[in-house]
Design a protein around this motif. Structure first.
Motif, PDB file in Angstrom:
ATOM      1  N   UNK A   4       0.841  -1.193   0.000  1.00 29.44           N
ATOM      2  CA  UNK A   4       0.000   0.000   0.000  1.00 29.44           C
ATOM      3  C   UNK A   4       0.878   1.246   0.000  1.00 29.44           C
ATOM      4  N   UNK A   5       0.575   2.172  -0.913  1.00 31.60           N
ATOM      5  CA  UNK A   5       1.315   3.418  -1.040  1.00 31.60           C
ATOM      6  C   UNK A   5       2.368   3.378  -2.132  1.00 31.60           C
ATOM      7  N   UNK A   6       2.788   2.181  -2.548  1.00 31.42           N
ATOM      8  CA  UNK A   6       3.740   2.058  -3.651  1.00 31.42           C
ATOM      9  C   UNK A   6       3.011   2.286  -4.975  1.00 31.42           C
ATOM     10  N   UNK A   7       3.782   2.669  -5.983  1.00 35.01           N
ATOM     11  CA  UNK A   7       3.212   2.831  -7.321  1.00 35.01           C
ATOM     12  C   UNK A   7       3.260   1.510  -8.074  1.00 35.01           C
ATOM     13  N   UNK A   8       2.207   1.254  -8.824  1.00 36.00           N
ATOM     14  CA  UNK A   8       2.179   0.100  -9.702  1.00 36.00           C
ATOM     15  C   UNK A   8       3.330   0.241 -10.681  1.00 36.00           C
ATOM     16  N   UNK A   9       4.149  -0.786 -10.847  1.00 33.02           N
ATOM     17  CA  UNK A   9       5.256  -0.688 -11.806  1.00 33.02           C
ATOM     18  C   UNK A   9       4.741  -0.481 -13.229  1.00 33.02           C
ATOM     19  N   UNK A  10       5.542   0.181 -14.032  1.00 34.33           N
ATOM     20  CA  UNK A  10       5.203   0.326 -15.444  1.00 34.33           C
ATOM     21  C   UNK A  10       5.273  -1.052 -16.089  1.00 34.33           C
ATOM     22  N   UNK A  11       4.317  -1.347 -16.968  1.00 29.17           N
ATOM     23  CA  UNK A  11       4.323  -2.624 -17.669  1.00 29.17           C
ATOM     24  C   UNK A  11       3.552  -2.502 -18.968  1.00 29.17           C
ATOM     25  N   UNK A 129      -2.140 -13.263  -5.702  1.00 32.79           N
ATOM     26  CA  UNK A 129      -2.063 -11.893  -5.207  1.00 32.79           C
ATOM     27  C   UNK A 129      -3.146 -11.038  -5.859  1.00 32.79           C
ATOM     28  N   UNK A 130      -3.704 -10.128  -5.077  1.00 30.19           N
ATOM     29  CA  UNK A 130      -4.717  -9.196  -5.550  1.00 30.19           C
ATOM     30  C   UNK A 130      -4.274  -7.786  -5.193  1.00 30.19           C
ATOM     31  N   UNK A 131      -4.342  -6.891  -6.169  1.00 31.88           N
ATOM     32  CA  UNK A 131      -3.972  -5.489  -5.965  1.00 31.88           C
ATOM     33  C   UNK A 131      -5.134  -4.611  -6.400  1.00 31.88           C
ATOM     34  N   UNK A 132      -5.494  -3.650  -5.552  1.00 24.93           N
ATOM     35  CA  UNK A 132      -6.421  -2.595  -5.953  1.00 24.93           C
ATOM     36  C   UNK A 132      -5.563  -1.347  -6.114  1.00 24.93           C
ATOM     37  N   UNK A 133      -5.657  -0.754  -7.306  1.00 27.04           N
ATOM     38  CA  UNK A 133      -4.803   0.381  -7.675  1.00 27.04           C
ATOM     39  C   UNK A 133      -5.701   1.558  -8.027  1.00 27.04           C
ATOM     40  N   UNK A 134      -5.411   2.728  -7.461  1.00 30.03           N
ATOM     41  CA  UNK A 134      -6.253   3.892  -7.727  1.00 30.03           C
ATOM     42  C   UNK A 134      -5.939   4.504  -9.100  1.00 30.03           C
ATOM     43  N   UNK A 135      -6.715   5.497  -9.536  1.00 27.29           N
ATOM     44  CA  UNK A 135      -6.499   6.082 -10.864  1.00 27.29           C
ATOM     45  C   UNK A 135      -5.135   6.756 -11.051  1.00 27.29           C
ATOM     46  N   UNK A 137      -2.391   5.224 -10.167  1.00 33.59           N
ATOM     47  CA  UNK A 137      -1.505   4.049 -10.146  1.00 33.59           C
ATOM     48  C   UNK A 137      -0.818   3.837  -8.798  1.00 33.59           C
ATOM     49  N   UNK A 138      -1.474   4.259  -7.733  1.00 36.49           N
ATOM     50  CA  UNK A 138      -0.985   3.998  -6.381  1.00 36.49           C
ATOM     51  C   UNK A 138      -1.715   2.759  -5.856  1.00 36.49           C
ATOM     52  N   UNK A 139      -0.938   1.816  -5.352  1.00 30.51           N
ATOM     53  CA  UNK A 139      -1.512   0.599  -4.780  1.00 30.51           C
ATOM     54  C   UNK A 139      -2.202   0.965  -3.477  1.00 30.51           C
ATOM     55  N   UNK A 140      -3.481   0.603  -3.351  1.00 35.90           N
ATOM     56  CA  UNK A 140      -4.257   0.942  -2.163  1.00 35.90           C
ATOM     57  C   UNK A 140      -4.651  -0.278  -1.345  1.00 35.90           C
ATOM     58  N   UNK A 141      -4.488  -1.489  -1.918  1.00 33.20           N
ATOM     59  CA  UNK A 141      -4.838  -2.720  -1.217  1.00 33.20           C
ATOM     60  C   UNK A 141      -4.025  -3.849  -1.824  1.00 33.20           C
ATOM     61  N   UNK A 142      -3.534  -4.747  -0.954  1.00 37.21           N
ATOM     62  CA  UNK A 142      -2.810  -5.944  -1.390  1.00 37.21           C
ATOM     63  C   UNK A 142      -3.269  -7.108  -0.523  1.00 37.21           C
TER      64      UNK A 142
END
Length: 185
Positions: A4-11, A129-135, A137-142
């Motif tokens: 949580x708080x990390x940015x989704x990596x570019x892919x 693994x499940x990630x919820x990412x906000x608009x 691209x900040x991870x808000x749930x893992x």
């Protein structure tokens, strides 16, 4: 592992499209990146391998709730370390997956799963693994499960609702229920 708080990596990954387009070889494949649905919430869930036992139950469970995710301005991506060709073959040969409404990402080089830190240490496949990412691209749930335990798509929706509310949500909170209000001091 990113949290949580990390940015989704570019892919950028190859994917089998959801819906009927994903069942025809000439329209099945597309590229999806971290920017594909830039203004939406993203729910990205990984499974270990195609053609296994627990995985299709999860894909079907998420697929049955696609309208609930889209109603929340969220896109749903499923992903594993299998290739797009294996994903397509699985969809074509598993009756429950033929109507799958969301794309299946092919992380065959394990770039995204490695960047997220979710590869099983001995098996070399993605954990559940499940990630919820906000608009933004900040991870808000893992959430991460062991290989043998499926997850609950209804719980992922509940957490998405809570995150989107921007409020203090108590244990077991459901959309429409009261939020917590801090007492004035």
């Amino acid at each position: 592992m990113l949290t949580v708080g990390d940015h989704l990596p570019k892919f950028t990954l190859k994917a089998v499209q959801g819906g009927p387009e994903g069942l025809k070889f000439d329209t099945a494949f597309t590229d999806i990146s971290d920017e594909t649905h830039g203004s939406k919430w993203k729910v990205i869930f990984f499974w270990p391998k195609d053609f296994t036992f627990v995985c299709p139950t999860e894909l079907v469970g998420f697929g049955e709730r696609i309208k609930e995710f889209t109603d929340r301005h969220a896109v749903l991506y499923g992903a594993s370390t299998d290739s797009e060709f294996v994903h397509l073959n699985w969809r074509l040969h598993h009756p429950s997956l033929k109507g799958l409404p969301f794309p299946m990402l092919a992380d065959i080089k394990r770039e995204l799963s490695t960047a997220l830190g979710i590869l099983h240490k001995t098996e070399g496949v993605a954990l559940r693994a499940t990630f919820i990412v906000d608009p933004h691209n900040v991870i808000r749930f893992v959430s991460v499960n062991d290989l043998s335990v499926g997850r609950n798509p209804a719980e992922v929706l509940r957490v998405l609702d809570a995150l989107q509310s921007g409020e203090l949500c108590p244990c077991d909170w459901q959309k429409g229920e009261e939020f917590l209000t801090p007492a004035a001091v």
